[in-house]
Design an enzyme around this catalytic site. Structure first.
Site, short mmCIF file in Angstrom:
data_model
loop_
_atom_site.label_atom_id
_atom_site.label_comp_id
_atom_site.label_asym_id
_atom_site.label_seq_id
_atom_site.Cartn_x
_atom_site.Cartn_y
_atom_site.Cartn_z
N GLY A 1 -48.48 -10.47 -48.80
CA GLY A 1 -49.27 -10.59 -50.03
C GLY A 1 -48.89 -9.53 -51.03
N ASN A 2 -48.34 -8.38 -50.56
CA ASN A 2 -47.82 -7.35 -51.45
C ASN A 2 -46.50 -7.77 -52.08
OD1 ASN A 2 -49.41 -4.95 -49.58
ND2 ASN A 2 -49.30 -4.67 -51.79
N SER A 3 -45.83 -8.77 -51.50
CA SER A 3 -44.51 -9.18 -52.00
C SER A 3 -44.60 -9.56 -53.47
CB SER A 3 -43.99 -10.37 -51.19
OG SER A 3 -43.64 -9.97 -49.89
N ASP B 1 -33.89 -11.78 -54.03
CA ASP B 1 -35.30 -12.04 -53.78
C ASP B 1 -36.17 -11.75 -55.01
OD1 ASP B 1 -37.41 -12.99 -52.27
OD2 ASP B 1 -37.91 -11.03 -51.46
N HIS C 1 -39.06 -15.39 -52.67
CA HIS C 1 -39.62 -16.08 -51.51
C HIS C 1 -41.11 -16.39 -51.70
CE1 HIS C 1 -40.85 -11.93 -50.18
NE2 HIS C 1 -41.85 -12.60 -49.66
N ILE D 1 -17.40 -18.24 -54.10
CA ILE D 1 -16.20 -18.87 -53.56
C ILE D 1 -16.12 -20.32 -54.02
CG2 ILE D 1 -15.03 -19.57 -51.43
CD1 ILE D 1 -16.27 -17.11 -50.10
N GLY D 2 -17.24 -21.00 -54.03
CA GLY D 2 -17.28 -22.38 -54.51
C GLY D 2 -17.24 -23.40 -53.40
N VAL D 3 -17.99 -23.11 -52.28
CA VAL D 3 -18.06 -24.09 -51.18
C VAL D 3 -19.51 -24.21 -50.72
CG1 VAL D 3 -15.70 -23.58 -50.38
CG2 VAL D 3 -17.66 -22.34 -49.39
#
Length: 517
Positions: A353-355, A278, A248, A410-412
Protein backbone atom coordinates in the site's frame (compact mmCIF):
# COMPACT_ATOMS: atom_id res chain seq x y z
CA UNK A 1 -5.83 49.36 100.09
CA UNK A 2 -5.96 45.75 101.18
CA UNK A 3 -2.82 43.74 101.39
CA UNK A 4 -2.41 39.97 101.60
CA UNK A 5 -2.79 39.96 105.37
CA UNK A 6 -5.99 41.98 105.19
CA UNK A 7 -7.37 39.36 102.75
CA UNK A 8 -6.70 36.59 105.25
CA UNK A 9 -3.17 35.40 104.44
CA UNK A 10 -0.43 35.18 107.01
CA UNK A 11 3.23 34.57 106.32
CA UNK A 12 4.42 31.14 107.34
CA UNK A 13 7.73 30.17 108.78
CA UNK A 14 10.19 29.54 105.96
CA UNK A 15 10.75 25.86 105.38
CA UNK A 16 14.33 24.78 105.26
CA UNK A 17 15.26 22.13 102.76
CA UNK A 18 17.85 19.78 104.10
CA UNK A 19 19.47 18.99 100.77
CA UNK A 20 20.17 22.63 100.07
CA UNK A 21 19.43 22.16 96.38
CA UNK A 22 17.54 24.94 94.66
CA UNK A 23 13.79 24.83 94.05
CA UNK A 24 11.49 21.85 94.06
CA UNK A 25 8.25 20.72 92.37
CA UNK A 26 5.48 23.20 91.78
CA UNK A 27 6.99 25.53 94.34
CA UNK A 28 9.85 26.38 92.00
CA UNK A 29 9.14 29.96 91.15
CA UNK A 30 9.49 33.60 91.92
CA UNK A 31 9.15 33.42 95.72
CA UNK A 32 12.25 31.37 96.52
CA UNK A 33 15.83 32.46 96.84
CA UNK A 34 19.05 30.74 97.74
CA UNK A 35 21.23 32.58 100.26
CA UNK A 36 24.95 32.27 100.31
CA UNK A 37 24.87 29.43 102.87
CA UNK A 38 22.96 27.22 100.36
CA UNK A 39 19.67 27.34 102.30
CA UNK A 40 16.61 27.67 100.11
CA UNK A 41 13.49 29.36 101.39
CA UNK A 42 10.02 28.44 100.14
CA UNK A 43 7.16 30.79 100.84
CA UNK A 44 3.56 29.83 101.29
CA UNK A 45 0.63 31.88 102.36
CA UNK A 46 -1.84 30.49 104.79
CA UNK A 47 -5.37 31.74 104.59
CA UNK A 48 -7.15 32.77 107.75
CA UNK A 49 -9.44 29.76 107.41
CA UNK A 50 -6.41 27.49 107.74
CA UNK A 51 -6.29 26.27 104.15
CA UNK A 52 -2.98 26.66 102.42
CA UNK A 53 -2.98 28.68 99.19
CA UNK A 54 -1.29 27.46 96.04
CA UNK A 55 2.41 28.06 96.23
CA UNK A 56 3.15 29.69 92.92
CA UNK A 57 6.19 31.65 93.89
CA UNK A 58 5.71 35.32 93.23
CA UNK A 59 2.64 34.66 91.02
CA UNK A 60 -0.72 34.88 92.81
CA UNK A 61 -3.96 33.08 92.06
CA UNK A 62 -5.27 36.32 90.68
CA UNK A 63 -2.46 36.35 88.13
CA UNK A 64 -3.63 33.03 86.76
CA UNK A 65 -7.13 34.34 86.31
CA UNK A 66 -5.76 37.20 84.25
CA UNK A 67 -4.02 34.79 81.86
CA UNK A 68 -6.36 31.96 80.81
CA UNK A 69 -3.65 30.23 78.84
CA UNK A 70 -1.38 30.14 81.87
CA UNK A 71 -4.07 28.97 84.26
CA UNK A 72 -5.16 26.21 81.90
CA UNK A 73 -1.66 24.83 81.58
CA UNK A 74 -0.45 25.83 85.09
CA UNK A 75 2.46 23.60 86.05
CA UNK A 76 3.30 22.65 82.46
CA UNK A 77 3.65 26.31 81.49
CA UNK A 78 6.31 26.85 84.21
CA UNK A 79 8.36 23.87 83.10
CA UNK A 80 8.17 24.93 79.42
CA UNK A 81 9.29 28.44 80.17
CA UNK A 82 12.15 28.02 82.65
CA UNK A 83 14.32 30.05 80.36
CA UNK A 84 11.81 32.90 80.50
CA UNK A 85 11.90 32.80 84.30
CA UNK A 86 15.68 32.88 84.31
CA UNK A 87 15.68 35.91 82.03
CA UNK A 88 13.36 37.76 84.31
CA UNK A 89 15.02 37.22 87.68
CA UNK A 90 14.51 40.86 88.49
CA UNK A 91 10.86 39.92 89.03
CA UNK A 92 11.49 36.51 90.58
CA UNK A 93 12.37 38.00 93.92
CA UNK A 94 9.68 40.62 93.89
CA UNK A 95 8.85 40.14 97.58
CA UNK A 96 12.02 41.88 98.51
CA UNK A 97 13.88 43.38 95.59
CA UNK A 98 16.59 44.78 97.76
CA UNK A 99 17.32 41.44 99.35
CA UNK A 100 17.33 39.78 95.97
CA UNK A 101 19.83 42.25 94.65
CA UNK A 102 22.28 42.02 97.57
CA UNK A 103 21.69 38.46 98.64
CA UNK A 104 20.16 39.39 102.00
CA UNK A 105 17.39 37.56 103.80
CA UNK A 106 13.84 38.40 102.68
CA UNK A 107 12.01 40.88 104.89
CA UNK A 108 8.40 40.31 105.78
CA UNK A 109 6.29 43.44 105.61
CA UNK A 110 5.26 44.84 108.89
CA UNK A 111 1.58 45.02 109.67
CA UNK A 112 0.05 48.15 108.33
CA UNK A 113 2.77 48.81 105.78
CA UNK A 114 2.26 49.04 102.02
CA UNK A 115 4.20 45.87 101.22
CA UNK A 116 1.02 44.21 99.96
CA UNK A 117 0.59 46.86 97.29
CA UNK A 118 4.06 46.19 96.02
CA UNK A 119 3.37 42.50 95.99
CA UNK A 120 0.21 43.05 93.98
CA UNK A 121 2.00 45.32 91.59
CA UNK A 122 4.88 42.94 91.06
CA UNK A 123 2.54 39.95 90.81
CA UNK A 124 0.67 41.65 87.99
CA UNK A 125 3.93 42.44 86.20
CA UNK A 126 5.08 38.85 86.57
CA UNK A 127 1.73 37.57 85.29
CA UNK A 128 1.99 39.81 82.24
CA UNK A 129 5.58 38.70 81.55
CA UNK A 130 4.65 35.02 81.91
CA UNK A 131 1.62 35.46 79.65
CA UNK A 132 3.77 37.16 77.01
CA UNK A 133 6.35 34.37 77.24
CA UNK A 134 3.71 31.67 76.94
CA UNK A 135 2.07 33.37 73.98
CA UNK A 136 5.47 33.82 72.32
CA UNK A 137 6.22 30.13 72.86
CA UNK A 138 2.87 29.07 71.40
CA UNK A 139 3.31 31.36 68.40
CA UNK A 140 6.81 29.96 67.88
CA UNK A 141 5.54 26.39 67.97
CA UNK A 142 2.75 27.19 65.50
CA UNK A 143 5.21 28.95 63.19
CA UNK A 144 7.61 26.00 63.35
CA UNK A 145 4.87 23.50 62.55
CA UNK A 146 3.55 25.67 59.73
CA UNK A 147 7.05 26.10 58.27
CA UNK A 148 7.72 22.38 58.40
CA UNK A 149 4.46 21.51 56.72
CA UNK A 150 4.97 24.09 53.99
CA UNK A 151 8.52 22.92 53.23
CA UNK A 152 7.65 19.24 53.22
CA UNK A 153 6.26 17.65 50.02
CA UNK A 154 2.50 17.74 50.03
CA UNK A 155 0.87 14.37 49.54
CA UNK A 156 -2.82 14.25 49.01
CA UNK A 157 -4.90 11.40 50.17
CA UNK A 158 -5.29 9.15 47.10
CA UNK A 159 -8.96 8.74 47.89
CA UNK A 160 -9.48 12.51 47.70
CA UNK A 161 -7.13 13.12 44.73
CA UNK A 162 -8.62 14.49 41.54
CA UNK A 163 -6.42 12.16 39.47
CA UNK A 164 -3.67 12.84 36.92
CA UNK A 165 -3.59 16.33 35.49
CA UNK A 166 -3.02 17.25 31.83
CA UNK A 167 -0.49 20.04 31.54
CA UNK A 168 -0.44 22.54 28.71
CA UNK A 169 2.60 22.31 26.47
CA UNK A 170 4.41 25.16 24.83
CA UNK A 171 2.89 24.54 21.42
CA UNK A 172 3.12 21.86 18.75
CA UNK A 173 6.25 20.04 17.63
CA UNK A 174 8.90 22.18 16.00
CA UNK A 175 8.75 22.21 12.20
CA UNK A 176 12.45 22.90 11.76
CA UNK A 177 15.61 22.23 13.73
CA UNK A 178 18.43 24.65 14.53
CA UNK A 179 20.07 24.04 11.14
CA UNK A 180 16.91 25.00 9.24
CA UNK A 181 16.07 21.45 8.12
CA UNK A 182 12.58 20.11 8.58
CA UNK A 183 11.80 17.83 11.48
CA UNK A 184 9.67 14.74 10.86
CA UNK A 185 6.67 16.72 12.13
CA UNK A 186 7.60 19.53 9.75
CA UNK A 187 7.68 17.13 6.78
CA UNK A 188 4.24 15.81 7.73
CA UNK A 189 2.75 19.29 8.12
CA UNK A 190 4.24 20.79 4.96
CA UNK A 191 4.42 17.89 2.49
CA UNK A 192 1.44 15.66 3.21
CA UNK A 193 -0.88 17.57 0.86
CA UNK A 194 1.33 16.39 -2.01
CA UNK A 195 0.58 12.76 -1.14
CA UNK A 196 -2.54 10.95 -2.38
CA UNK A 197 -4.24 7.59 -2.18
CA UNK A 198 -5.02 5.54 -5.31
CA UNK A 199 -7.90 3.09 -5.73
CA UNK A 200 -7.63 0.64 -8.63
CA UNK A 201 -10.66 -1.00 -10.25
CA UNK A 202 -10.83 -3.87 -12.72
CA UNK A 203 -13.62 -4.90 -15.02
CA UNK A 204 -15.69 -7.71 -13.54
CA UNK A 205 -16.07 -10.80 -15.72
CA UNK A 206 -19.63 -11.65 -16.83
CA UNK A 207 -18.83 -15.26 -16.01
CA UNK A 208 -17.49 -16.03 -12.55
CA UNK A 209 -16.40 -19.11 -10.68
CA UNK A 210 -17.58 -19.97 -7.20
CA UNK A 211 -15.75 -22.90 -5.58
CA UNK A 212 -15.21 -24.44 -9.03
CA UNK A 213 -18.74 -23.85 -10.25
CA UNK A 214 -19.42 -21.29 -12.95
CA UNK A 215 -22.33 -18.90 -13.11
CA UNK A 216 -23.37 -15.74 -14.84
CA UNK A 217 -23.01 -12.51 -12.92
CA UNK A 218 -25.86 -10.08 -12.61
CA UNK A 219 -23.27 -7.30 -12.31
CA UNK A 220 -21.77 -8.05 -15.70
CA UNK A 221 -19.20 -5.44 -16.76
CA UNK A 222 -19.18 -3.56 -13.44
CA UNK A 223 -15.81 -2.39 -12.13
CA UNK A 224 -14.68 -3.79 -8.80
CA UNK A 225 -12.04 -2.51 -6.41
CA UNK A 226 -8.95 -4.64 -6.96
CA UNK A 227 -6.21 -2.76 -5.18
CA UNK A 228 -5.06 0.38 -3.41
CA UNK A 229 -1.77 2.23 -3.37
CA UNK A 230 -0.10 5.60 -2.96
CA UNK A 231 0.84 8.46 -5.25
CA UNK A 232 2.63 11.83 -5.48
CA UNK A 233 1.32 15.04 -7.06
CA UNK A 234 4.16 15.70 -9.51
CA UNK A 235 2.98 18.23 -12.11
CA UNK A 236 0.19 20.59 -13.14
CA UNK A 237 -0.08 21.26 -16.85
CA UNK A 238 -2.80 22.02 -19.40
CA UNK A 239 -5.63 21.94 -16.85
CA UNK A 240 -4.56 18.52 -15.54
CA UNK A 241 -2.70 17.42 -12.45
CA UNK A 242 -0.39 14.44 -12.92
CA UNK A 243 0.08 11.79 -10.26
CA UNK A 244 3.27 9.72 -10.09
CA UNK A 245 2.95 6.18 -8.71
CA UNK A 246 4.32 2.67 -9.26
CA UNK A 247 3.64 0.78 -12.48
CA UNK A 248 2.68 -2.39 -10.61
CA UNK A 249 -0.03 -0.42 -8.75
CA UNK A 250 -1.92 0.64 -11.89
CA UNK A 251 -0.76 -1.57 -14.77
CA UNK A 252 -3.61 -4.10 -14.44
CA UNK A 253 -6.36 -1.60 -13.70
CA UNK A 254 -9.17 -0.48 -15.98
CA UNK A 255 -10.25 2.59 -14.00
CA UNK A 256 -8.86 4.60 -11.11
CA UNK A 257 -9.74 7.08 -8.38
CA UNK A 258 -7.40 9.50 -6.64
CA UNK A 259 -8.11 10.63 -3.06
CA UNK A 260 -6.47 13.85 -1.84
CA UNK A 261 -5.22 14.41 1.69
CA UNK A 262 -8.34 16.51 2.43
CA UNK A 263 -10.60 13.60 1.40
CA UNK A 264 -11.64 14.93 -2.01
CA UNK A 265 -11.91 12.19 -4.64
CA UNK A 266 -11.30 12.42 -8.40
CA UNK A 267 -11.67 10.00 -11.30
CA UNK A 268 -8.29 9.39 -12.94
CA UNK A 269 -6.96 8.22 -16.29
CA UNK A 270 -3.79 6.24 -16.94
CA UNK A 271 -1.14 8.14 -18.87
CA UNK A 272 1.39 5.33 -19.03
CA UNK A 273 3.34 2.74 -17.04
CA UNK A 274 6.86 1.39 -17.38
CA UNK A 275 7.50 -2.02 -15.85
CA UNK A 276 11.26 -1.72 -16.15
CA UNK A 277 11.48 1.21 -13.74
CA UNK A 278 8.17 0.44 -12.01
CA UNK A 279 6.98 4.01 -12.58
CA UNK A 280 3.48 4.89 -13.76
CA UNK A 281 1.47 8.09 -14.21
CA UNK A 282 -2.21 9.00 -13.76
CA UNK A 283 -3.90 12.33 -14.41
CA UNK A 284 -6.96 14.07 -12.95
CA UNK A 285 -8.91 17.16 -14.03
CA UNK A 286 -7.94 19.49 -11.20
CA UNK A 287 -5.72 22.50 -10.63
CA UNK A 288 -4.32 24.42 -7.67
CA UNK A 289 -3.13 21.36 -5.77
CA UNK A 290 0.16 21.18 -3.87
CA UNK A 291 2.83 19.90 -6.25
CA UNK A 292 5.77 18.08 -4.66
CA UNK A 293 9.40 19.12 -5.07
CA UNK A 294 11.93 16.53 -6.24
CA UNK A 295 15.54 16.21 -5.11
CA UNK A 296 18.61 15.14 -7.08
CA UNK A 297 18.86 11.54 -5.89
CA UNK A 298 22.54 11.36 -6.87
CA UNK A 299 23.22 13.50 -3.79
CA UNK A 300 21.67 10.93 -1.40
CA UNK A 301 24.09 9.62 1.21
CA UNK A 302 24.04 6.66 3.57
CA UNK A 303 22.84 7.71 7.02
CA UNK A 304 20.69 10.56 5.72
CA UNK A 305 17.34 10.80 7.51
CA UNK A 306 14.23 10.28 5.38
CA UNK A 307 10.45 10.22 5.88
CA UNK A 308 8.02 7.91 4.06
CA UNK A 309 4.38 8.92 3.56
CA UNK A 310 1.86 6.54 2.04
CA UNK A 311 -1.12 4.27 2.53
CA UNK A 312 0.09 1.02 4.14
CA UNK A 313 -2.78 -1.42 4.04
CA UNK A 314 -4.81 0.87 1.80
CA UNK A 315 -6.77 4.09 2.23
CA UNK A 316 -7.92 3.14 5.74
CA UNK A 317 -4.39 4.15 6.81
CA UNK A 318 -3.96 6.94 4.28
CA UNK A 319 -0.88 9.13 4.56
CA UNK A 320 0.73 7.32 7.44
CA UNK A 321 4.14 8.73 8.36
CA UNK A 322 7.23 6.65 9.10
CA UNK A 323 10.81 7.77 9.49
CA UNK A 324 14.21 6.18 9.09
CA UNK A 325 17.54 6.50 7.35
CA UNK A 326 19.06 5.70 3.99
CA UNK A 327 20.69 2.31 4.51
CA UNK A 328 22.30 2.12 1.07
CA UNK A 329 22.34 3.91 -2.28
CA UNK A 330 22.54 2.29 -5.69
CA UNK A 331 21.43 -1.06 -4.28
CA UNK A 332 20.73 -3.49 -7.19
CA UNK A 333 17.24 -4.91 -6.78
CA UNK A 334 15.45 -7.38 -9.02
CA UNK A 335 11.76 -8.16 -8.87
CA UNK A 336 9.11 -10.31 -10.46
CA UNK A 337 7.76 -7.39 -12.48
CA UNK A 338 10.70 -7.38 -14.84
CA UNK A 339 13.25 -4.83 -13.73
CA UNK A 340 16.62 -4.89 -12.10
CA UNK A 341 17.88 -1.46 -11.17
CA UNK A 342 19.78 0.37 -8.51
CA UNK A 343 17.47 1.55 -5.73
CA UNK A 344 17.65 3.50 -2.49
CA UNK A 345 17.46 1.18 0.51
CA UNK A 346 15.86 2.53 3.69
CA UNK A 347 14.81 1.25 7.09
CA UNK A 348 11.72 3.48 7.15
CA UNK A 349 8.73 1.15 7.45
CA UNK A 350 7.29 0.40 3.99
CA UNK A 351 4.36 -1.98 3.70
CA UNK A 352 1.94 -3.10 0.98
CA UNK A 353 0.00 0.00 0.00
CA UNK A 354 3.06 2.26 0.43
CA UNK A 355 4.01 1.50 -3.19
CA UNK A 356 3.99 4.70 -5.23
CA UNK A 357 4.33 6.89 -2.13
CA UNK A 358 6.98 9.50 -1.46
CA UNK A 359 10.29 9.12 0.34
CA UNK A 360 11.20 12.65 1.50
CA UNK A 361 14.57 14.02 2.53
CA UNK A 362 14.67 16.51 5.42
CA UNK A 363 14.47 19.45 3.01
CA UNK A 364 10.94 18.37 2.12
CA UNK A 365 11.90 17.05 -1.32
CA UNK A 366 11.01 13.67 -2.82
CA UNK A 367 14.24 11.70 -3.08
CA UNK A 368 12.63 8.37 -4.01
CA UNK A 369 9.38 6.60 -4.86
CA UNK A 370 8.70 3.70 -2.50
CA UNK A 371 8.44 0.62 -4.63
CA UNK A 372 9.04 -2.68 -2.90
CA UNK A 373 9.94 -4.49 0.27
CA UNK A 374 11.64 -7.78 0.99
CA UNK A 375 8.63 -9.73 2.21
CA UNK A 376 10.51 -12.29 4.26
CA UNK A 377 10.08 -12.92 7.97
CA UNK A 378 13.86 -13.10 8.31
CA UNK A 379 14.21 -9.46 7.26
CA UNK A 380 12.89 -6.28 8.85
CA UNK A 381 13.51 -2.66 7.99
CA UNK A 382 14.54 -3.27 4.35
CA UNK A 383 12.49 -1.10 2.02
CA UNK A 384 13.41 0.10 -1.45
CA UNK A 385 12.63 3.21 -3.46
CA UNK A 386 13.14 4.13 -7.11
CA UNK A 387 15.61 7.06 -7.12
CA UNK A 388 13.92 10.36 -7.90
CA UNK A 389 16.12 11.00 -10.94
CA UNK A 390 14.96 7.75 -12.56
CA UNK A 391 11.34 8.32 -11.53
CA UNK A 392 11.13 11.88 -12.85
CA UNK A 393 12.80 11.06 -16.18
CA UNK A 394 10.51 8.08 -16.72
CA UNK A 395 7.34 9.95 -15.72
CA UNK A 396 8.15 12.99 -17.88
CA UNK A 397 8.74 10.76 -20.85
CA UNK A 398 5.48 8.88 -20.28
CA UNK A 399 3.60 12.18 -20.15
CA UNK A 400 5.34 13.51 -23.25
CA UNK A 401 5.23 10.54 -25.66
CA UNK A 402 3.58 7.67 -23.78
CA UNK A 403 6.79 5.65 -23.45
CA UNK A 404 10.33 6.07 -22.16
CA UNK A 405 12.35 7.90 -24.77
CA UNK A 406 15.88 6.85 -25.53
CA UNK A 407 15.48 3.35 -24.19
CA UNK A 408 17.31 0.76 -26.30
CA UNK A 409 15.80 -2.55 -27.39
CA UNK A 410 16.79 -5.66 -29.34
CA UNK A 411 13.45 -5.92 -31.09
CA UNK A 412 12.21 -9.46 -30.31
CA UNK A 413 9.45 -11.13 -28.36
CA UNK A 414 10.38 -14.22 -26.36
CA UNK A 415 9.43 -16.93 -23.86
CA UNK A 416 11.44 -17.97 -20.82
CA UNK A 417 13.28 -21.28 -21.07
CA UNK A 418 11.52 -22.40 -17.93
CA UNK A 419 8.22 -22.63 -19.79
CA UNK A 420 9.42 -25.63 -21.79
CA UNK A 421 9.17 -29.23 -20.59
CA UNK A 422 12.71 -30.12 -21.75
CA UNK A 423 14.27 -27.05 -20.03
CA UNK A 424 16.45 -29.14 -17.69
CA UNK A 425 18.01 -31.09 -20.55
CA UNK A 426 18.67 -27.91 -22.53
CA UNK A 427 20.26 -26.15 -19.54
CA UNK A 428 22.50 -29.15 -18.89
CA UNK A 429 23.64 -29.12 -22.51
CA UNK A 430 24.33 -25.36 -22.33
CA UNK A 431 26.31 -25.85 -19.13
CA UNK A 432 28.53 -28.34 -20.94
CA UNK A 433 29.25 -25.59 -23.48
CA UNK A 434 30.30 -23.18 -20.75
CA UNK A 435 27.02 -21.35 -20.08
CA UNK A 436 26.54 -22.24 -16.45
CA UNK A 437 23.20 -21.56 -14.76
CA UNK A 438 21.63 -20.00 -17.88
CA UNK A 439 18.19 -19.78 -16.23
CA UNK A 440 17.46 -16.48 -18.04
CA UNK A 441 17.79 -17.94 -21.50
CA UNK A 442 15.31 -16.20 -23.87
CA UNK A 443 13.56 -18.40 -26.48
CA UNK A 444 12.70 -16.14 -29.46
CA UNK A 445 9.10 -16.22 -30.60
CA UNK A 446 9.24 -13.45 -33.17
CA UNK A 447 11.70 -10.94 -34.57
CA UNK A 448 10.20 -7.47 -35.05
CA UNK A 449 10.24 -6.05 -38.53
CA UNK A 450 12.19 -2.96 -37.39
CA UNK A 451 14.80 -5.01 -35.49
CA UNK A 452 18.37 -5.19 -36.74
CA UNK A 453 18.10 -8.98 -36.36
CA UNK A 454 15.40 -9.16 -39.05
CA UNK A 455 17.96 -9.30 -41.83
CA UNK A 456 20.23 -11.78 -40.10
CA UNK A 457 20.29 -15.50 -39.50
CA UNK A 458 18.07 -15.47 -36.44
CA UNK A 459 14.73 -17.30 -36.35
CA UNK A 460 11.95 -18.63 -34.16
CA UNK A 461 13.05 -20.95 -31.29
CA UNK A 462 16.60 -19.70 -31.42
CA UNK A 463 17.83 -18.95 -27.87
CA UNK A 464 19.70 -15.90 -26.60
CA UNK A 465 22.02 -17.32 -23.92
CA UNK A 466 24.44 -14.39 -23.44
CA UNK A 467 24.84 -10.67 -24.19
CA UNK A 468 28.26 -9.09 -24.51
CA UNK A 469 29.74 -12.29 -23.09
CA UNK A 470 27.50 -12.35 -19.97
CA UNK A 471 25.51 -15.55 -19.47
CA UNK A 472 21.80 -14.88 -18.90
CA UNK A 473 21.46 -16.20 -15.36
CA UNK A 474 18.22 -14.16 -15.42
CA UNK A 475 16.48 -11.93 -17.94
CA UNK A 476 17.56 -8.98 -15.85
CA UNK A 477 21.04 -9.40 -17.34
CA UNK A 478 19.63 -8.19 -20.67
CA UNK A 479 17.58 -5.44 -19.02
CA UNK A 480 20.57 -4.11 -17.10
CA UNK A 481 22.79 -4.14 -20.18
CA UNK A 482 20.25 -2.29 -22.31
CA UNK A 483 19.70 0.28 -19.56
CA UNK A 484 23.36 1.27 -19.97
CA UNK A 485 23.09 1.59 -23.73
CA UNK A 486 21.31 3.93 -26.13
CA UNK A 487 19.53 3.36 -29.43
CA UNK A 488 22.16 2.95 -32.17
CA UNK A 489 24.65 1.17 -29.91
CA UNK A 490 25.78 -2.34 -30.88
CA UNK A 491 25.73 -5.41 -28.65
CA UNK A 492 26.94 -8.97 -29.20
CA UNK A 493 24.36 -11.70 -28.75
CA UNK A 494 25.25 -15.38 -28.25
CA UNK A 495 22.63 -17.53 -29.98
CA UNK A 496 22.04 -21.27 -29.25
CA UNK A 497 20.16 -23.41 -31.76
CA UNK A 498 19.00 -27.03 -31.55
CA UNK A 499 19.69 -29.05 -34.69
CA UNK A 500 19.77 -32.84 -35.12
CA UNK A 501 19.32 -33.38 -31.36
CA UNK A 502 22.37 -31.29 -30.56
CA UNK A 503 23.00 -27.65 -29.60
CA UNK A 504 25.26 -25.32 -31.49
CA UNK A 505 26.07 -21.71 -30.58
CA UNK A 506 27.14 -18.65 -32.58
CA UNK A 507 27.40 -14.87 -32.10
CA UNK A 508 25.45 -12.09 -33.81
CA UNK A 509 26.02 -8.34 -33.81
CA UNK A 510 22.87 -6.33 -33.19
CA UNK A 511 22.35 -2.57 -33.54
CA UNK A 512 19.90 -1.50 -30.85
CA UNK A 513 16.67 0.25 -31.73
CA UNK A 514 14.42 2.52 -29.59
CA UNK A 515 11.67 0.98 -27.49
CA UNK A 516 8.29 2.67 -27.91
CA UNK A 517 6.19 0.51 -25.63
Amino acid sequence: MENEKDRGYEPQEPQRRADGEGFSGAAQGAGAQQPENGTTYHYAYKRADGAAGQNTGAQSAQSYSQSPQSSAQNQQSYSQNQQSYAQNQQYAYSQNPQAAQYGGAPQSPAPGTTGGKKKNKHAIIIAVVIAVCVIAAVVGIIAAVTGSSSSAPQQENPSSSSGAQIQENNGGAAEKDDSGSYTVAGIAQNCMDSCVGISVYTQASPYSYFYGYGGSSSDSGESQLSGEGSGIIMLEEGGYTYIMTCAHVISDGSSFKVTLNNGEEYDAQMVGADNQTDIGVLRIEATGLKVAEFADSSSAVVGEQVVAIGCPGGLDFMNSVTSGYISSVDRPVSSNIGYDQECIQTDAAINPGNSGGALFNMSGQVIGVNSSKIANTDYEGMGFAVPSNTAVNTANSLIKVGYVEGRAQIGVTYNSIGNFSNASAILSALEEKGFEDAQGTMVIREVNADSDLAGKDVREYDMIVAIDGKTLTSTDVVTSTLAERSPGDTVTLTIARIENNSIKTFEVQCVLGEATN
